[in-house]
Design an enzyme around this catalytic site. Structure first.
Site, PDB file in Angstrom:
ATOM      1  CG  PHE A  12      76.507  59.332  12.583  1.00 45.08           C
ATOM      2  CD1 PHE A  12      76.974  58.613  13.684  1.00 45.08           C
ATOM      3  CD2 PHE A  12      75.255  59.947  12.679  1.00 45.08           C
ATOM      4  CE1 PHE A  12      76.212  58.508  14.846  1.00 45.08           C
ATOM      5  CE2 PHE A  12      74.488  59.847  13.830  1.00 45.08           C
ATOM      6  CZ  PHE A  12      74.961  59.121  14.908  1.00 45.08           C
ATOM      7  CB  THR A  37      82.479  63.967   1.498  1.00 44.48           C
ATOM      8  OG1 THR A  37      81.700  63.524   2.635  1.00 44.48           O
ATOM      9  CG2 THR A  37      81.804  63.510   0.203  1.00 44.48           C
ATOM     10  CB  THR A 101      75.544  64.514  -3.026  1.00 47.88           C
ATOM     11  OG1 THR A 101      76.902  64.656  -3.404  1.00 47.88           O
ATOM     12  CG2 THR A 101      75.407  63.274  -2.146  1.00 47.88           C
ATOM     13  CB  THR A 131      65.697  63.118   7.018  1.00 47.56           C
ATOM     14  OG1 THR A 131      65.507  63.982   8.135  1.00 47.56           O
ATOM     15  CG2 THR A 131      65.473  63.933   5.759  1.00 47.56           C
ATOM     16  CG  ASP A 132      62.565  63.888  11.476  1.00 43.86           C
ATOM     17  OD1 ASP A 132      63.543  64.452  10.925  1.00 43.86           O
ATOM     18  OD2 ASP A 132      62.402  63.861  12.711  1.00 43.86           O
ATOM     19  CD  GLU A 133      66.258  68.147   9.088  1.00 43.77           C
ATOM     20  OE1 GLU A 133      66.370  69.060   8.266  1.00 43.77           O
ATOM     21  OE2 GLU A 133      67.069  67.964  10.013  1.00 43.77           O
ATOM     22  CE1 TYR A 156      70.067  65.970   4.609  1.00 41.31           C
ATOM     23  CE2 TYR A 156      68.502  66.737   6.266  1.00 41.31           C
ATOM     24  CZ  TYR A 156      69.233  65.709   5.684  1.00 41.31           C
ATOM     25  OH  TYR A 156      69.121  64.428   6.168  1.00 41.31           O
ATOM     26  CE  LYS A 160      67.944  62.100   2.727  1.00 47.12           C
ATOM     27  NZ  LYS A 160      68.897  61.009   2.382  1.00 47.12           N
ATOM     28  CE1 TYR A 213      73.918  77.580  15.310  1.00 43.82           C
ATOM     29  CE2 TYR A 213      72.406  76.066  14.246  1.00 43.82           C
ATOM     30  CZ  TYR A 213      73.688  76.580  14.400  1.00 43.82           C
ATOM     31  OH  TYR A 213      74.715  76.063  13.639  1.00 43.82           O
ATOM     32  NE  ARG A 220      65.867  69.656  14.847  1.00 46.05           N
ATOM     33  CZ  ARG A 220      65.159  70.786  14.677  1.00 46.05           C
ATOM     34  NH1 ARG A 220      64.025  70.981  15.342  1.00 46.05           N
ATOM     35  NH2 ARG A 220      65.577  71.709  13.832  1.00 46.05           N
TER      36      ARG A 220
HETATM   37  P1  NAD Z   1      77.059  61.592   7.144  1.00 42.32           P
HETATM   38  O1  NAD Z   1      77.205  62.972   6.617  1.00 42.32           O
HETATM   39  O2  NAD Z   1      77.694  61.227   8.444  1.00 42.32           O
HETATM   40  O3  NAD Z   1      77.601  60.531   6.066  1.00 42.32           O
HETATM   41  C1  NAD Z   1      77.327  60.647   4.707  1.00 42.32           C
HETATM   42  C2  NAD Z   1      78.277  59.723   3.947  1.00 42.32           C
HETATM   43  O4  NAD Z   1      77.961  59.842   2.551  1.00 42.32           O
HETATM   44  C3  NAD Z   1      79.750  60.063   4.113  1.00 42.32           C
HETATM   45  O5  NAD Z   1      80.498  58.899   4.383  1.00 42.32           O
HETATM   46  C4  NAD Z   1      80.133  60.680   2.772  1.00 42.32           C
HETATM   47  O6  NAD Z   1      81.495  60.449   2.431  1.00 42.32           O
HETATM   48  C5  NAD Z   1      79.181  59.974   1.816  1.00 42.32           C
HETATM   49  N1  NAD Z   1      78.909  60.761   0.620  1.00 42.32           N
HETATM   50  C6  NAD Z   1      78.543  62.070   0.560  1.00 42.32           C
HETATM   51  N2  NAD Z   1      78.428  62.467  -0.722  1.00 42.32           N
HETATM   52  C7  NAD Z   1      78.690  61.378  -1.493  1.00 42.32           C
HETATM   53  C8  NAD Z   1      78.718  61.156  -2.882  1.00 42.32           C
HETATM   54  N3  NAD Z   1      78.459  62.145  -3.767  1.00 42.32           N
HETATM   55  N4  NAD Z   1      79.010  59.916  -3.331  1.00 42.32           N
HETATM   56  C9  NAD Z   1      79.290  58.910  -2.471  1.00 42.32           C
HETATM   57  N5  NAD Z   1      79.301  59.086  -1.124  1.00 42.32           N
HETATM   58  C10 NAD Z   1      79.008  60.303  -0.638  1.00 42.32           C
HETATM   59  O7  NAD Z   1      75.495  61.311   7.171  1.00 42.32           O
HETATM   60  P2  NAD Z   1      74.608  60.519   8.241  1.00 42.32           P
HETATM   61  O8  NAD Z   1      74.243  61.441   9.331  1.00 42.32           O
HETATM   62  O9  NAD Z   1      75.250  59.234   8.544  1.00 42.32           O
HETATM   63  O10 NAD Z   1      73.278  60.286   7.367  1.00 42.32           O
HETATM   64  C11 NAD Z   1      73.177  59.147   6.522  1.00 42.32           C
HETATM   65  C12 NAD Z   1      71.824  59.174   5.826  1.00 42.32           C
HETATM   66  O11 NAD Z   1      70.791  59.149   6.803  1.00 42.32           O
HETATM   67  C13 NAD Z   1      71.584  60.422   4.979  1.00 42.32           C
HETATM   68  O12 NAD Z   1      70.892  60.035   3.822  1.00 42.32           O
HETATM   69  C14 NAD Z   1      70.721  61.303   5.872  1.00 42.32           C
HETATM   70  O13 NAD Z   1      69.899  62.143   5.099  1.00 42.32           O
HETATM   71  C15 NAD Z   1      69.918  60.261   6.623  1.00 42.32           C
HETATM   72  N6  NAD Z   1      69.453  60.656   7.966  1.00 42.32           N
HETATM   73  C16 NAD Z   1      70.330  61.159   8.889  1.00 42.32           C
HETATM   74  C17 NAD Z   1      69.871  61.445  10.175  1.00 42.32           C
HETATM   75  C18 NAD Z   1      70.800  61.983  11.234  1.00 42.32           C
HETATM   76  O14 NAD Z   1      70.335  62.354  12.322  1.00 42.32           O
HETATM   77  N7  NAD Z   1      72.121  62.032  11.024  1.00 42.32           N
HETATM   78  C19 NAD Z   1      68.529  61.244  10.512  1.00 42.32           C
HETATM   79  C20 NAD Z   1      67.659  60.741   9.530  1.00 42.32           C
HETATM   80  C21 NAD Z   1      68.141  60.432   8.267  1.00 42.32           C
HETATM   81  O1  DAU Z   2      65.778  65.098  11.880  1.00 40.06           O
HETATM   82  C1  DAU Z   2      66.738  64.358  11.176  1.00 40.06           C
HETATM   83  C2  DAU Z   2      67.888  65.257  10.790  1.00 40.06           C
HETATM   84  O2  DAU Z   2      68.593  65.550  11.987  1.00 40.06           O
HETATM   85  C3  DAU Z   2      68.809  64.639   9.752  1.00 40.06           C
HETATM   86  O3  DAU Z   2      68.107  64.441   8.561  1.00 40.06           O
HETATM   87  C4  DAU Z   2      70.031  65.528   9.509  1.00 40.06           C
HETATM   88  O4  DAU Z   2      70.922  64.891   8.620  1.00 40.06           O
HETATM   89  C5  DAU Z   2      70.709  65.787  10.820  1.00 40.06           C
HETATM   90  O5  DAU Z   2      71.793  66.669  10.633  1.00 40.06           O
HETATM   91  C6  DAU Z   2      69.737  66.365  11.842  1.00 40.06           C
HETATM   92  O6  DAU Z   2      69.329  67.710  11.463  1.00 40.06           O
HETATM   93  P1  DAU Z   2      69.172  68.877  12.570  1.00 40.06           P
HETATM   94  O7  DAU Z   2      69.278  70.168  11.885  1.00 40.06           O
HETATM   95  O8  DAU Z   2      68.001  68.634  13.440  1.00 40.06           O
HETATM   96  O9  DAU Z   2      70.483  68.547  13.461  1.00 40.06           O
HETATM   97  P2  DAU Z   2      71.631  69.497  14.083  1.00 40.06           P
HETATM   98  O10 DAU Z   2      72.466  68.615  14.961  1.00 40.06           O
HETATM   99  O11 DAU Z   2      72.316  70.310  13.063  1.00 40.06           O
HETATM  100  O12 DAU Z   2      70.788  70.474  15.019  1.00 40.06           O
HETATM  101  C7  DAU Z   2      69.963  69.982  16.054  1.00 40.06           C
HETATM  102  C8  DAU Z   2      69.339  71.168  16.740  1.00 40.06           C
HETATM  103  O13 DAU Z   2      70.363  71.920  17.428  1.00 40.06           O
HETATM  104  C9  DAU Z   2      68.673  72.154  15.792  1.00 40.06           C
HETATM  105  O14 DAU Z   2      67.518  72.710  16.411  1.00 40.06           O
HETATM  106  C10 DAU Z   2      69.734  73.240  15.586  1.00 40.06           C
HETATM  107  C11 DAU Z   2      70.422  73.276  16.940  1.00 40.06           C
HETATM  108  N1  DAU Z   2      71.862  73.672  16.915  1.00 40.06           N
HETATM  109  C12 DAU Z   2      72.686  72.988  16.066  1.00 40.06           C
HETATM  110  C13 DAU Z   2      74.028  73.325  15.992  1.00 40.06           C
HETATM  111  C14 DAU Z   2      74.951  72.590  15.043  1.00 40.06           C
HETATM  112  C15 DAU Z   2      72.333  74.674  17.728  1.00 40.06           C
HETATM  113  O15 DAU Z   2      71.573  75.266  18.526  1.00 40.06           O
HETATM  114  N2  DAU Z   2      73.661  74.997  17.659  1.00 40.06           N
HETATM  115  C16 DAU Z   2      74.528  74.385  16.812  1.00 40.06           C
HETATM  116  O16 DAU Z   2      75.741  74.741  16.786  1.00 40.06           O
END
Ligand code: NAD
Ligand code: DAU
Length: 350
Positions: A12, A37, A101, A131-133, A156, A160, A213, A220
């Site tokens: 993403f 993946t 990973t 991530t902020d988590e 997770y 991280k 949930y 968030r």
């Molecule tokens: P995502 O799950 O959409 O994408 C992860 C990508 O990594 C995929 O393309 C997958 O194929 C690849 N990958 C997974 N395991 C691998 C491995 N062993 N070797 C090589 N490639 C591999 O994730 P995202 O939401 O785009 O997040 C990207 C980064 O940003 C992550 O490090 C995540 O922790 C961080 N992040 C995400 C968010 C969020 O809200 N999505 C917020 C803050 C930080």
């Molecule tokens: O804060 C950054 C993080 O945000 C990233 O590091 C993670 O990769 C990313 O997945 C995201 O984590 P969250 O757990 O905050 O995101 P998620 O979309 O899974 O959930 C957002 C909120 O919504 C959380 O409070 C859980 C709730 N939720 C989520 C799902 C999937 C529901 O209530 N129902 C659901 O089905």
């Protein structure tokens, strides 16, 4: 001339970072390393994959020999590391996948870079996207700053946090040039429909229950994904070496309020009567260890580097919903195959 390795570029956020760098920096070579993946999808990059400054390498971070070959083949000068297992709910079911990973994979990548750049480590940058988590959960007030102590609560976020610590340790011990950014929740096009916003858009389209949930009052801080990509570009080029930068949207929402806004916008766009999609809201059993509230203080990146979000939440959400409504083939492709099993397993009995 830079040859930048972007890991996780088929995912993403990574796909938006790759697109930005490929289009903005024609003189850089951008190498996208991704294991593809379930979360990786090369369709995310079909608009730029023929660009002369773009290369793709299907490699797993756990394969140290293949990492070395990629560095050598492309003479990699810098790394922006995004590849990770990223979904909290999956980490609760399979923590070890996240250890492999996110921790072992990151250390493999650090080792490969350290070895390949050993002639002069000061000429290269290892940028780690986190991530902020890692900071844990906030109560009703307060914000995460760059000095908030780490307190991860899910497998997770623990993985991280561990990877962040390894990056810091490589800077201290081996004098690698590193930078880390910790970002809040992203949303936007190409988001895999396991996360809240794209999952609920998909379920609203298909008139399926919206699984909220717990009490739905979890908070968030949402940031449009392209604003995150721009922040990464800004930090990569202008950030101070071995610093951490928090990135956030100044945009806190309680889940249930956000879900109701999405329902209203989608009813209007789908020509349904307003209130119809809200009927789909279904409260289900809470996520174990669910963090109550995240909120980022992004003052440092704003004051030092001049970055701030460019898109309002209303605009970003409208762009996102429109993208999913216009890209039904993308949505159908990613929800075919194993997705039904995933969904059944994750939500059955809750
Ligand atoms: P995502 O799950 O959409 O994408 C992860 C990508 O990594 C995929 O393309 C997958 O194929 C690849 N990958 C997974 N395991 C691998 C491995 N062993 N070797 C090589 N490639 C591999 O994730 P995202 O939401 O785009 O997040 C990207 C980064 O940003 C992550 O490090 C995540 O922790 C961080 N992040 C995400 C968010 C969020 O809200 N999505 C917020 C803050 C930080
Ligand atoms: O804060 C950054 C993080 O945000 C990233 O590091 C993670 O990769 C990313 O997945 C995201 O984590 P969250 O757990 O905050 O995101 P998620 O979309 O899974 O959930 C957002 C909120 O919504 C959380 O409070 C859980 C709730 N939720 C989520 C799902 C999937 C529901 O209530 N129902 C659901 O089905």
């Amino acid at each position: 001339m830079k040859n930048i390795l972007i890991t996780g570029g088929a995912g993403f956020i990574g796909s938006h970072v790759v697109r930005l760098f490929v289009n903005k920096y024609p003189n850089y070579k951008i190498v996208n390393l991704d294991a593809l993946t379930y979360a990786g999808n090369l369709e995310n990059l079909k608009d730029i994959d023929q660009s002369p400054n773009y290369k793709f390498e299907k490699v797993n971070l756990l394969d140290a020999d293949a990492l070395k070959t990629v560095f050598t083949t492309h003479n990699i000068t810098d790394v922006i590391h995004l590849a990770a297992e990223s979904h909290v709910d999956r980490s609760i079911l399979s923590p070890l996948d996240f250890v492999y990973t996110n921790i072992v994979g990151t250390v493999n990548l650090l080792n490969t870079a350290k070895e390949f750049w050993k002639a002069d480590l000061t000429k290269h940058l290892f940028y780690h996207v986190s991530t902020d988590e890692v900071y844990g959960a906030l109560g009703e007030t307060g914000l995460f700053t760059e000095t908030t102590p780490y307190s991860p609560n899910s497998p997770y976020s623990a993985s991280k946090a561990s990877s962040d610590h390894f990056v810091r340790a490589y800077a201290e011990t081996y004098h690698m040039n590193t930078v880390i950014s910790n970002c809040s929740n992203n949303y936007g096009p190409n988001h895999f429909p396991e996360k809240l916003i794209p999952l609920f858009i998909n379920n609203i389209i298909n008139k399926k229950p919206l699984p909220v949930y717990g009490d739905g009052l979890y908070t968030r801080d949402w940031l449009f994904v392209i604003d995150h990509a721009v922040a990464i570009d800004t930090i990569f080029h202008n950030g101070k070496i071995n610093e951490t930068y928090n990135i956030g949207g100044f945009n806190e929402w309680k889940n249930i309020d956000l879900i109701k806004v999405m329902c209203k916008q989608m009813d209007a766009k789908l020509g349904r009567s307003i209130g119809e999609s809200e009927q789909l809201i279904t409260y289900i059993k809470d996520r174990p260890g669910h963090d109550r509230r995240y909120a980022i203080d992004a003052t440092k990146i704003n004051k030092e580097l001049g970055w701030k979000p460019s898109v309002t939440f209303e605009e970003g959400l409208a762009i996102t919903i429109d993208w999913y409504l216009q890209n039904t083939e993308w949505l159908n492709n990613v929800t075919s195959g194993n997705y039904a099993n995933y969904y059944e397993n994750m939500y059955a009995g809750r």
